[in-house]
Design an enzyme around this catalytic site. Structure first.
Site, PDB file in Angstrom:
ATOM      1  N   TYR A   1      -3.766   6.737   1.181  1.00  0.00           N
ATOM      2  CA  TYR A   1      -3.943   8.120   1.844  1.00  0.00           C
ATOM      3  C   TYR A   1      -2.294   7.453   3.248  1.00  0.00           C
ATOM      4  O   TYR A   1      -2.897   8.028   4.365  1.00  0.00           O
ATOM      5  CB  TYR A   1      -5.102   7.275   2.917  1.00  0.00           C
ATOM      6  CG  TYR A   1      -6.442   7.603   1.423  1.00  0.00           C
ATOM      7  CD1 TYR A   1      -7.272   8.464   0.794  1.00  0.00           C
ATOM      8  CD2 TYR A   1      -6.885   6.052   1.911  1.00  0.00           C
ATOM      9  CE1 TYR A   1      -7.379   8.439   0.171  1.00  0.00           C
ATOM     10  CE2 TYR A   1      -8.307   6.040   1.451  1.00  0.00           C
ATOM     11  CZ  TYR A   1      -8.840   7.433   0.239  1.00  0.00           C
ATOM     12  OH  TYR A   1      -9.549   7.424  -0.982  1.00  0.00           O
ATOM     13  N   ARG A   2      -1.364   7.152   2.531  1.00  0.00           N
ATOM     14  CA  ARG A   2      -0.507   7.123   3.752  1.00  0.00           C
ATOM     15  C   ARG A   2      -0.443   6.599   4.827  1.00  0.00           C
ATOM     16  O   ARG A   2      -0.182   6.295   5.896  1.00  0.00           O
ATOM     17  CB  ARG A   2      -0.147   7.981   3.709  1.00  0.00           C
ATOM     18  CG  ARG A   2       0.438   9.130   2.663  1.00  0.00           C
ATOM     19  CD  ARG A   2       1.043  10.757   3.341  1.00  0.00           C
ATOM     20  NE  ARG A   2       2.954   9.833   3.792  1.00  0.00           N
ATOM     21  CZ  ARG A   2       3.491   9.801   1.816  1.00  0.00           C
ATOM     22  NH1 ARG A   2       2.885   9.513   0.518  1.00  0.00           N
ATOM     23  NH2 ARG A   2       4.147   9.427   2.220  1.00  0.00           N
TER      24      ARG A   2
END
Ligand SMILES: Cc1cc2nc3c(=O)[nH]c(=O)nc-3n(C[C@H](O)[C@H](O)[C@H](O)COP(=O)(O)O)c2cc1C
Length: 211
Positions: A187-188
């Site tokens: 999810y970065r």
């Protein structure tokens, strides 16, 4: 978003950054399609105008120089060479796509000894020695044939054995004051840890950074 318990911890250990570099570099050697030792080298003029290009890492570790470092070789009369001569600081960047990892390294540079430069120059294949000796790196070349003629002239002048290292062909050791490790996470929500020290013999401090 669902995160597992393990995801709550940084995956970048608090350890000697040279040892961690060694580990990540070793893993990159297993998975990169070519040149895992390729790194971007950023230099800047004394006025602060930056420039960047790829070079190859040709030596590294905590045992090099006063406080360990990272070595590359180049033509000191090139654009980078002129920038380095005027401003002996640089930044290195590795990005290993196959590992989804980045390492940034910053610090002052020193030139390697003549013996080291000779040893590395002569460790390269003869054809590479000729190619480097014939190149006025970063200077305008009227046409490719001019370079090939210079290569042919050197081959004729030195029909066998090693080619003398041109004095401007040399290496530089970057002694890190900062080494930052970046690792891709889900999810970065990436992981970053930056190690810093004031001087080459000082202990490393470290902190996580927001991604
Ligand atoms: C993967 C890769 C590795 C390279 N390695 C070196 C190197 O070790 N030394 C070097 O002088 N140039 C190397 N080059 C060429 C440089 O990127 C650059 O074109 C050249 O050094 C001139 O840069 P300058 O005009 O900024 O001085 C490499 C290029 C690539 C793409």
């Amino acid at each position: 978003m669902t995160e597992t318990v393990d995801d709550t911890k940084s995956a970048i250990p608090v350890t000697d950054p040279f040892a961690l570099f060694e580990k990540w570099f070793g893993e990159a050697k297993e998975t990169e399609p070519n040149d895992p030792n390729a790194m971007a080298l950023a230099t800047a003029t004394p006025e602060g105008r930056p420039s960047v290009r790829m070079v190859l890492l040709k030596g590294h570790g905590s045992g090099l120089g006063e406080g360990g470092g990272f070595v590359f070789y180049t033509n000191a009369e090139s654009r980078k060479g002129e920038e380095i001569r005027a401003n002996m600081h640089a930044s290195l960047l590795f990005h290993w796509k196959s590992q989804r990892r980045q390492i940034r390294i910053e610090g002052p540079l020193t030139e390697v000894s003549e013996e080291q430069a000779d040893a590395y120059f002569h460790s390269r294949p003869r054809a590479s020695q000729i190619g480097s000796a014939a190149s006025d790196q970063s200077r305008p070349l009227p046409e490719r044939q001019v370079y090939l003629d210079r290569v042919a002239a050197l081959e004729e002048r030195f029909p066998e054995g090693d080619i003398p290292r041109p004095p401007h062909w040399t290496g530089f050791l970057l002694c890190p004051r900062a080494i930052e490790f970046w690792h891709d996470r889900k999810y970065r929500l990436h992981d970053r840890r930056r190690f810093t020290r004031e001087g080459p013999k000082d202990a490393w401090s470290n902190t996580l950074l927001y991604p």
